[in-house]
Write an enzyme that holds these catalytic residues in place. Sequence first.
Site, short mmCIF file in Angstrom:
data_model
loop_
_atom_site.label_atom_id
_atom_site.label_comp_id
_atom_site.label_asym_id
_atom_site.label_seq_id
_atom_site.Cartn_x
_atom_site.Cartn_y
_atom_site.Cartn_z
N CYS A 99 -0.76 36.25 -38.86
CA CYS A 99 0.66 36.01 -38.96
C CYS A 99 0.90 34.64 -39.61
O CYS A 99 0.15 33.70 -39.38
CB CYS A 99 1.41 36.02 -37.63
SG CYS A 99 1.25 37.57 -36.75
N ARG A 113 -1.93 35.93 -44.62
CA ARG A 113 -2.23 35.87 -43.18
C ARG A 113 -1.87 37.17 -42.44
O ARG A 113 -2.14 37.31 -41.25
CB ARG A 113 -1.45 34.71 -42.53
CG ARG A 113 -1.78 33.37 -43.13
CD ARG A 113 -0.96 32.28 -42.47
NE ARG A 113 -1.31 32.16 -41.08
CZ ARG A 113 -2.31 31.42 -40.61
NH1 ARG A 113 -3.05 30.74 -41.44
NH2 ARG A 113 -2.55 31.37 -39.32
N TRP A 132 0.72 40.18 -38.79
CA TRP A 132 -0.50 40.98 -38.66
C TRP A 132 -0.47 41.49 -37.22
O TRP A 132 -0.62 40.72 -36.28
CB TRP A 132 -1.73 40.13 -38.91
CG TRP A 132 -2.99 40.93 -39.00
CD1 TRP A 132 -3.45 41.60 -40.09
CD2 TRP A 132 -3.97 41.11 -37.97
NE1 TRP A 132 -4.65 42.20 -39.81
CE2 TRP A 132 -4.99 41.93 -38.51
CE3 TRP A 132 -4.08 40.69 -36.65
CZ2 TRP A 132 -6.09 42.32 -37.78
CZ3 TRP A 132 -5.18 41.08 -35.91
CH2 TRP A 132 -6.18 41.89 -36.48
N ASN A 187 3.08 32.83 -34.21
CA ASN A 187 1.73 33.25 -34.58
C ASN A 187 0.82 32.93 -33.41
O ASN A 187 0.80 31.80 -32.94
CB ASN A 187 1.29 32.46 -35.83
CG ASN A 187 -0.18 32.60 -36.12
OD1 ASN A 187 -0.77 33.66 -35.87
ND2 ASN A 187 -0.80 31.55 -36.64
N GLY A 188 0.07 33.93 -32.94
CA GLY A 188 -0.82 33.70 -31.80
C GLY A 188 -0.67 34.84 -30.82
O GLY A 188 -0.11 35.89 -31.16
N GLU A 235 -23.66 39.92 -47.48
CA GLU A 235 -22.36 39.43 -47.96
C GLU A 235 -21.80 40.37 -49.03
O GLU A 235 -20.60 40.67 -49.04
CB GLU A 235 -22.50 37.98 -48.47
CG GLU A 235 -21.27 37.39 -49.13
CD GLU A 235 -20.00 37.43 -48.26
OE1 GLU A 235 -20.06 37.75 -47.06
OE2 GLU A 235 -18.92 37.19 -48.83
N LYS A 248 -18.25 42.41 -48.87
CA LYS A 248 -17.20 42.34 -49.90
C LYS A 248 -16.81 43.73 -50.37
O LYS A 248 -15.64 44.05 -50.55
CB LYS A 248 -17.67 41.54 -51.13
CG LYS A 248 -17.71 40.04 -50.99
CD LYS A 248 -16.37 39.36 -50.90
CE LYS A 248 -15.99 39.16 -49.46
NZ LYS A 248 -16.43 37.97 -48.78
N GLU A 282 -14.78 45.55 -47.65
CA GLU A 282 -13.41 45.10 -47.38
C GLU A 282 -12.48 45.28 -48.57
O GLU A 282 -11.35 45.71 -48.38
CB GLU A 282 -13.35 43.66 -46.84
CG GLU A 282 -13.79 42.60 -47.81
CD GLU A 282 -13.68 41.19 -47.25
OE1 GLU A 282 -12.77 40.91 -46.48
OE2 GLU A 282 -14.55 40.38 -47.60
N HIS A 341 -37.35 52.46 -42.19
CA HIS A 341 -37.41 52.92 -40.79
C HIS A 341 -36.19 53.74 -40.41
O HIS A 341 -35.73 53.66 -39.28
CB HIS A 341 -37.56 51.71 -39.86
CG HIS A 341 -38.82 50.95 -40.12
ND1 HIS A 341 -40.02 51.25 -39.51
CD2 HIS A 341 -39.08 49.93 -40.97
CE1 HIS A 341 -40.96 50.42 -39.95
NE2 HIS A 341 -40.41 49.61 -40.84
N LYS A 387 -6.57 37.08 -43.12
CA LYS A 387 -7.54 36.06 -43.54
C LYS A 387 -8.12 35.32 -42.35
O LYS A 387 -9.28 34.96 -42.34
CB LYS A 387 -6.89 35.08 -44.51
CG LYS A 387 -7.85 34.04 -45.02
CD LYS A 387 -7.77 33.86 -46.50
CE LYS A 387 -8.85 32.94 -47.01
NZ LYS A 387 -10.06 33.68 -47.39
C1 F6R Z 1 -14.49 38.19 -45.43
C2 F6R Z 1 -13.79 37.17 -44.66
C3 F6R Z 1 -14.00 37.13 -43.20
C4 F6R Z 1 -14.13 35.66 -42.74
C5 F6R Z 1 -14.21 35.59 -41.21
C6 F6R Z 1 -14.41 34.17 -40.73
O1 F6R Z 1 -14.24 38.07 -46.79
O2 F6R Z 1 -13.06 36.39 -45.20
O3 F6R Z 1 -15.12 37.86 -42.82
O4 F6R Z 1 -15.27 35.10 -43.32
O5 F6R Z 1 -13.03 36.10 -40.66
O6 F6R Z 1 -13.37 33.34 -41.11
P1 F6R Z 1 -13.53 31.77 -41.08
O7 F6R Z 1 -14.56 31.42 -42.08
O8 F6R Z 1 -12.17 31.25 -41.44
O9 F6R Z 1 -13.94 31.41 -39.69
#
Ligand code: F6R
Length: 616
Positions: free
Chosen positions: A2, A30, A79, A105-106, A485, A489, A492, A508, A611
């Site tokens: 949010c 957000r 969110w 937010n929270g 990683e 990507k 997502e 395995h 995010k």
């Molecule tokens: C993936 C992504 C998330 C963040 C995760 C941690 O692209 O952005 O997996 O890496 O939510 O977020 P931070 O780094 O802000 O703690």
Amino acid sequence: MCGIFGVITNQDNISLGNVVLEGIKRLEYRGYDSCGVVSLSNSKLYIKKDSGKIEEIQKRIDLAEIPNNSKLALAHTRWATHGKPTRINSHPHSDCSNKIAVVHNGIIENFIELRKALSERGHIFKSDTDTEVIPHLIEIKMKEGLDFKESVVETLKLLTGAYALAVCHVDYPDSIIVARKESPLVIGIIEGKTTYCASDIPAFLPLTRKCYIMDDDELAILKAGEVEFINLKTNEKIEKELKTIDWSIDAAEKGGYEHFMLKEIYEEPTAMKRTMKISKDLLRIFANILWSAENIYITAAGTSFYASLAGKFIISRFLGKYIQAIECSEFQTQLFNSLKNESVIIAVSQSGETIDTIEAIRWAKSKRNVKILTITNVVGSSLTRYSDHVIVTQAGPEIGVAATKTYNTQVLTLALIAIEIAKLRKIELESEIEKYEKALEETPQIIENFLKNNVDSIKDVVNTLEKSVNFFILARGISIATAKEGGLKLKEVACRFIEGYSAAHAKHGPISLVREGFPIIFIAPPDETYQRLIGNVMEFKARGGKIISLVVENDKYISDLSNISIRIPQPGNKYYNIFSPITFTPALQLLAYYAALLHGLDPDKPLNLSKTVTVH
Ligand code: F6R
């Protein structure tokens, strides 16, 4: 998750509606389940809200159209946590008398009992949210005779959980009250004229560079061009430092790229060059602490966790000690009765606001005498408050929901620490260490060259994979972090089930998925795992797998075995190979980006994601 935004001004020449709409749009990363705006005019609240992304809502109702004489507005982008992403659950929320509006937010953890108590007193709730208890509680306090500020202060005492919130009241048209506990909140100001509040600095960056960063348990009363801060624990006024933000506005906006994700991938070389300039003294502090520690852990979530896997591999090599990587959400359960005094914990978080990372650290500190070394991208973020030492990576603001440039600056920072450790320990000849250092210094240029010349080969691979809904990215050694990683990507942003996995371990079980034409991407820098990886490539090829490889420029063997290869323009030797997660990952980020486009998806707004994850 949010985003909240607010503005209060005494200027007549400002289109408040546009300011608030543009501000909240810059926070849409957000959360984008719903959006709402409240303005205040002639002792009435004007609330407009709906579910969906802002652009979609704008087509139905003009959020920027607010009464002409309004000098105050709040906005929210959601969110969903408590209650479905519907119009009725969208913020702002108001009280029974429709005099008080709140954006939040929270999470208010005790909202069920508060809601029950309020209902028993006759309060009517319109939504399923936790937030809605707040305006009702303020309403009660005001009816008891307290003024606006006192009512907010007393209400906050009743809440458990996390909040960044902004409140307005029709009888107090010259004030917005904001407060923070465990959720980010910043205040921007044009002195004497206009004041803003927001979840993040880019929201008001085009309007002012002067800002205050709020800390936990602080409340602020915003008036046009003025702000007063109060410590909620002591109830005393406090002075806060007015900071000047030197990020370019361009850095916070798309700057000509179709998406933030693409822009941020192309910003990697500059972000990394900036990160290279992190103070050597600070790196040495980290290096010294790690050198003298017996038990070292590294913890993070998501992309930051995969950056940690790569980083711990590099540091362990130079340090000669094993570093245990534990996902932050599992930290407590894993170390329940085994965390030792004097342990060192490296916490890695782009936002510094991920609740599980913060909680892991808080828990460790409450149990034992531990040292916390934090790597984050956000100055003053919550995590930094629990840390003994902090390195701020210099990625600049990252707006795309998918972490890209921040991944690379995190791995780079961990690699820079590793180099300082190597210098301290003199584990290799000094001239050898210099070669590692030089190779690391060249990584931004390698990425820049790759991004300039290799986009077509990425697009070829994306087209090859068009019909594939799931496949593997396989690797050995340090490249498992790269594979994981890359898999994240692709999941997502391209909505494909792509699993990053150990090439050896895939035998395995997962290999049974392979049929004629099943794609497998092999990450194949010519490091000590290369020969064995050839064997794995053969095994998958023999079963009909379509082999796609990520190799260095002069690779011979694995590229010969592959249907298609992407070549990273870097020398293939040990000085460069150890840093391959940095130079190889941008290829997978681009692959995910173009795969998203091919499938008609918006890479900046992956489904169901936010995010910053501030809920457990
Ligand atoms: C993936 C992504 C998330 C963040 C995760 C941690 O692209 O952005 O997996 O890496 O939510 O977020 P931070 O780094 O802000 O703690």
